[in-house]
Design a protein around this motif. Structure first.
Motif, PDB file in Angstrom:
ATOM      1  N   ASP A   1       0.821  -1.205   0.000  1.00 30.83           N
ATOM      2  CA  ASP A   1       0.000   0.000   0.000  1.00 30.83           C
ATOM      3  C   ASP A   1       0.858   1.259   0.000  1.00 30.83           C
ATOM      4  O   ASP A   1       0.526   2.254  -0.645  1.00 30.83           O
ATOM      5  CB  ASP A   1      -0.969  -0.002   1.184  1.00 30.83           C
ATOM      6  CG  ASP A   1      -0.264  -0.200   2.531  1.00 30.83           C
ATOM      7  OD1 ASP A   1       0.962  -0.388   2.533  1.00 30.83           O
ATOM      8  OD2 ASP A   1      -0.962  -0.180   3.562  1.00 30.83           O
TER       9      ASP A   1
ATOM     10  N   ALA B   1      -4.483   7.800   3.162  1.00 29.79           N
ATOM     11  CA  ALA B   1      -5.232   6.585   2.855  1.00 29.79           C
ATOM     12  C   ALA B   1      -4.502   5.352   3.382  1.00 29.79           C
ATOM     13  O   ALA B   1      -5.130   4.411   3.894  1.00 29.79           O
ATOM     14  CB  ALA B   1      -5.452   6.473   1.343  1.00 29.79           C
ATOM     15  N   VAL B   2      -3.170   5.372   3.280  1.00 29.33           N
ATOM     16  CA  VAL B   2      -2.385   4.259   3.833  1.00 29.33           C
ATOM     17  C   VAL B   2      -2.562   4.203   5.346  1.00 29.33           C
ATOM     18  O   VAL B   2      -2.733   3.123   5.934  1.00 29.33           O
ATOM     19  CB  VAL B   2      -0.892   4.420   3.470  1.00 29.33           C
ATOM     20  CG1 VAL B   2      -0.064   3.328   4.141  1.00 29.33           C
ATOM     21  CG2 VAL B   2      -0.697   4.372   1.958  1.00 29.33           C
TER      22      VAL B   2
ATOM     23  N   LEU C   1      -5.141   5.291   7.078  1.00 30.73           N
ATOM     24  CA  LEU C   1      -6.484   4.791   7.365  1.00 30.73           C
ATOM     25  C   LEU C   1      -6.555   3.281   7.210  1.00 30.73           C
ATOM     26  O   LEU C   1      -7.191   2.575   8.012  1.00 30.73           O
ATOM     27  CB  LEU C   1      -7.493   5.469   6.430  1.00 30.73           C
ATOM     28  CG  LEU C   1      -7.756   6.965   6.663  1.00 30.73           C
ATOM     29  CD1 LEU C   1      -8.610   7.529   5.527  1.00 30.73           C
ATOM     30  CD2 LEU C   1      -8.456   7.187   8.007  1.00 30.73           C
ATOM     31  N   ARG C   2      -5.907   2.783   6.158  1.00 28.30           N
ATOM     32  CA  ARG C   2      -5.919   1.333   5.894  1.00 28.30           C
ATOM     33  C   ARG C   2      -5.219   0.566   7.015  1.00 28.30           C
ATOM     34  O   ARG C   2      -5.556  -0.597   7.290  1.00 28.30           O
ATOM     35  CB  ARG C   2      -5.241   1.057   4.553  1.00 28.30           C
ATOM     36  CG  ARG C   2      -5.360  -0.365   4.055  1.00 28.30           C
ATOM     37  CD  ARG C   2      -4.801  -0.499   2.658  1.00 28.30           C
ATOM     38  NE  ARG C   2      -5.004  -1.844   2.132  1.00 28.30           N
ATOM     39  CZ  ARG C   2      -4.180  -2.864   2.350  1.00 28.30           C
ATOM     40  NH1 ARG C   2      -3.090  -2.682   3.082  1.00 28.30           N
ATOM     41  NH2 ARG C   2      -4.430  -4.047   1.834  1.00 28.30           N
ATOM     42  N   ARG C   3      -4.264   1.236   7.684  1.00 27.23           N
ATOM     43  CA  ARG C   3      -3.513   0.557   8.742  1.00 27.23           C
ATOM     44  C   ARG C   3      -4.109   0.803  10.121  1.00 27.23           C
ATOM     45  O   ARG C   3      -3.469   0.534  11.145  1.00 27.23           O
ATOM     46  CB  ARG C   3      -2.052   1.006   8.697  1.00 27.23           C
ATOM     47  CG  ARG C   3      -1.358   0.605   7.404  1.00 27.23           C
ATOM     48  CD  ARG C   3       0.128   0.881   7.416  1.00 27.23           C
ATOM     49  NE  ARG C   3       0.759   0.489   6.156  1.00 27.23           N
ATOM     50  CZ  ARG C   3       2.076   0.496   5.956  1.00 27.23           C
ATOM     51  NH1 ARG C   3       2.910   0.874   6.915  1.00 27.23           N
ATOM     52  NH2 ARG C   3       2.561   0.129   4.775  1.00 27.23           N
TER      53      ARG C   3
ATOM     54  N   THR D   1       2.704   7.189  12.161  1.00 24.14           N
ATOM     55  CA  THR D   1       2.227   5.856  11.763  1.00 24.14           C
ATOM     56  C   THR D   1       3.344   4.820  11.685  1.00 24.14           C
ATOM     57  O   THR D   1       3.077   3.617  11.700  1.00 24.14           O
ATOM     58  CB  THR D   1       1.537   5.919  10.390  1.00 24.14           C
ATOM     59  OG1 THR D   1       2.492   6.363   9.396  1.00 24.14           O
ATOM     60  CG2 THR D   1       0.356   6.890  10.411  1.00 24.14           C
TER      61      THR D   1
END
Length: 444
Positions: free
Chosen positions: A2, A37-38, A40-42, A316
C-alpha cells in the motif's frame, strides 16, 4: 504494498502538475491524501492523521519565519538600491582578461550576502550574461560560472532559506552548520576558481559595455551607504548575533536607505514589503522586480504541506521498512554515497530542492542514527549532496529556472563545476577531516 502504491500516486501527481504547469501544491495535496489513505488502511483514524499532520507542519514554522524575513529583505534591498549597488560593485570588479573567474567570484559573494540563488541569477547573473554576450565570451561558459557562484551562497549563507531549512529538518544549529559547510567548501571552491581562471584565459572579454552601469546610476541614487544592509546581514551572524536579529537589523537599515536615498514614501515601502518591489519605467525595466511577503507564500505552502508528510510518517511508522532497506544499502556503500543516491532520486522525481531536502532528511535520519552518525553530520551530508545536486538535474527547478533566467541551454551544466566538485571533494575528504568536527557538536 500500500505504501508503494501511495508513493506511485504521489509521483504521478507531482509529474502531472509539473508537466501541465499547475502549481505543485496540488500534487503535494494529492500526496497527502495518498499517504493518509495508507494510514487509514492501517487502522489510524482521520482525526489522528490530521493531528499528526499538524504536528509535522508546526516543525516548519521556524523556517516560515525565515521566509518572512527573506521576503521583506529582498523587497527592501531592491527598493533601497542595495541590490543595484552590489550589482554595480560586481560589474566594476570585472577584469576583461579574468571575466569568467570574476563572474564566479562576484556571483558567489553576492549569493552569500543575500542567500538566494534565483535572486542573484535574475539580477547580477543577467547583467553578467549581457556583458558576456556583448563582449564575445562563450555564453555557456559564463553561465556555468554564474550557476556555480549562486549555489555557493544558496547552500551556506546564514540568510539562505535552504540553509535554514536544512538546520530545521535536522534539528541542528544554523551557524554550526555554516561553519562546517564553509570548511567543506574550501577545496572545491579553490579548484573551481582555478578551473574558471583557465577558462578566463581561453574566453576573455573583448569589450566592456557601460550600458548596465549607466542604467543602474540613472534608476537609483547609488551611495556606499547602501551597502550597510548587506554588511549587517553578513557581519552580525559572524559576530554571534542571532540570525533573526541580523535579518531585522538589515531590513530596518534597508528601509531607512530606501526612505533617505531613494526618497520613497513610507506607504510605498510598506506596499513594497507586502507585494514586492516594482520598477515603474526606468532604464532597467523589470530586471530588479521581486521580493515581498507575497513572493514567499507559495514556497511557504509547499513547505507546510511537505512537513505534514513527516508527521504522518513519524506517527504511523509507515517508513520503518524503508529505513531498514536504506540501512542495508548504507552498510554496503557508505553513508554519504547513500545520501547522494537519495539526492538524485528525490531531486529527480520531485524536481524541487525544498522537497528533496525534506525527503532526504525524513528517509535518512533514522538510518544515520542507527549507524551512530550525529545530526550535524546528517545536515552536512544533505548540504553537500541534495542541495547542490539539484542544480545539475536539467528538469529540476533548481537547474531549469537559473538557465531560463540566464538565457542558456543545459549545455551550461557541465561548466557548473562547483556543483559536482563539492560532493566529490567531500566524499574523498570526509573520513579524514569531517566526522570528528561534526560529532564534536553532538546532538541538540
Amino acid at each position: 504494498m500500500d505504501l508503494c502504491a501511495a508513493f506511485c500516486a504521489f509521483t504521478a501527481a507531482m509529474t502531472l502538475t509539473l508537466l501541465s504547469g499547475v502549481n505543485m501544491i496540488w500534487g503535494l495535496a494529492a500526496g497527502w491524501f495518498a499517504f493518509a489513505a495508507v494510514g487509514l488502511r492501517r487502522g489510524f483514524s482521520l482525526k489522528n492523521l490530521i493531528e499528526m499532520s499538524v504536528k509535522g507542519s508546526l516543525g516548519s514554522m521556524v523556517v516560515i519565519r525565515v521566509f518572512v524575513f527573506i521576503g521583506l529583505l529582498t523587497a527592501l534591498w531592491r527598493s533601497s538600491g542595495t541590490f543595484a549597488l552590489l550589482i554595480s560593485y560586481g560589474i566594476q570588479l570585472v577584469t576583461p582578461s579574468l571575466f569568467v573567474l570574476t563572474a564566479f567570484l562576484t556571483s558567489s559573494l553576492l549569493s552569500y550576502a543575500i542567500g538566494t540563488s534565483f535572486g542573484v541569477a535574475g539580477t547580477l547573473g543577467v547583467a553578467l550574461m549581457a556583458l558576456a554576450r556583448s563582449g564575445g565570451v562563450n555564453e555557456v561558459v559564463a553561465a556555468g560560472a554564474v550557476i556555480s557562484g549562486i549555489y555557493f551562497g544558496d547552500r551556506a549563507s546564514p540568510s539562505s532559506s535552504c540553509a535554514n531549512l536544512v538546520a530545521a529538518v535536522t534539528s541542528t544549529r544554523l551557524m554550526d552548520n555554516v561553519k562546517l559547510m564553509m570548511k567543506s567548501a574550501l577545496l572545491p571552491y579553490l579548484l573551481s576558481a582555478a578551473f574558471y581562471l583557465f577558462l578566463s584565459v581561453r574566453h576573455p572579454l573583448v569589450s566592456m559595455p557601460e550600458s548596465v552601469l549607466a542604467a543602474l546610476n540613472s534608476d537609483f541614487h547609488l551611495s556606499h551607504w547602501l551597502a550597510v544592509p548587506a554588511v549587517l546581514m553578513i557581519a552580525l551572524p559572524l559576530a554571534r548575533v542571532k540570525v533573526a536579529h541580523a535579518f531585522m537589523a538589515s531590513i530596518a537599515a534597508a528601509f531607512v536607505c530606501a526612505y533617505v536615498f531613494q526618497e520613497r514614501s513610507v506607504s510605498e515601502l510598506l506596499r513594497c514589503c507586502v507585494f514586492g518591489f516594482r520598477m515603474e519605467g526606468g532604464a532597467l525595466g523589470t530586471l530588479l522586480d521581486g521580493g515581498g511577503l507575497i513572493s514567499m507564500v507559495n514556497t511557504s505552502l509547499i513547505l507546510l504541506l511537505s512537513s505534514t508528510y513527516s508527521g504522518i510518517f513519524d506517527g504511523t511508522g509507515m517508513l520503518d521498512g524503508v529505513h531498514v532497506q536504506i540501512e542495508k544499502f548504507m552498510k554496503r556503500v557508505g553513508a554519504f554515497p547513500a545520501m547522494v543516491a537519495m539526492a538524485f532520486a528525490s531531486n529527480g522525481v520531485f524536481c524541487n530542492q525544498t522537497i528533496g531536502v525534506m525527503i532526504s532528511a525524513q528517509l535518512m535520519q533514522s538510518p544515520y542514527e542507527a549507524s551512530g552518525a550525529s545530526r550535524p553530520e546528517l545536515a552536512l551530508d544533505i548540504a553537500n549532496s541534495t542541495v547542490v545536486l539539484a542544480g545539475i538535474i536539467p528538469w529540476s527547478i533548481a537547474c531549469s529556472v537559473p538557465l531560463a533566467m540566464l538565457g542558456v541551454s543545459v549545455a551550461a551544466v557541465p561548466y557548473s563545476v562547483y556543483l559536482y566538485l563539492l560532493p566529490l571533494c567531500y566524499y574523498f575528504t570526509k573520513k579524514r577531516f569531517f566526522p570528528a568536527g561534526a560529532a564534536a557538536q553532538g546532538n541538540e
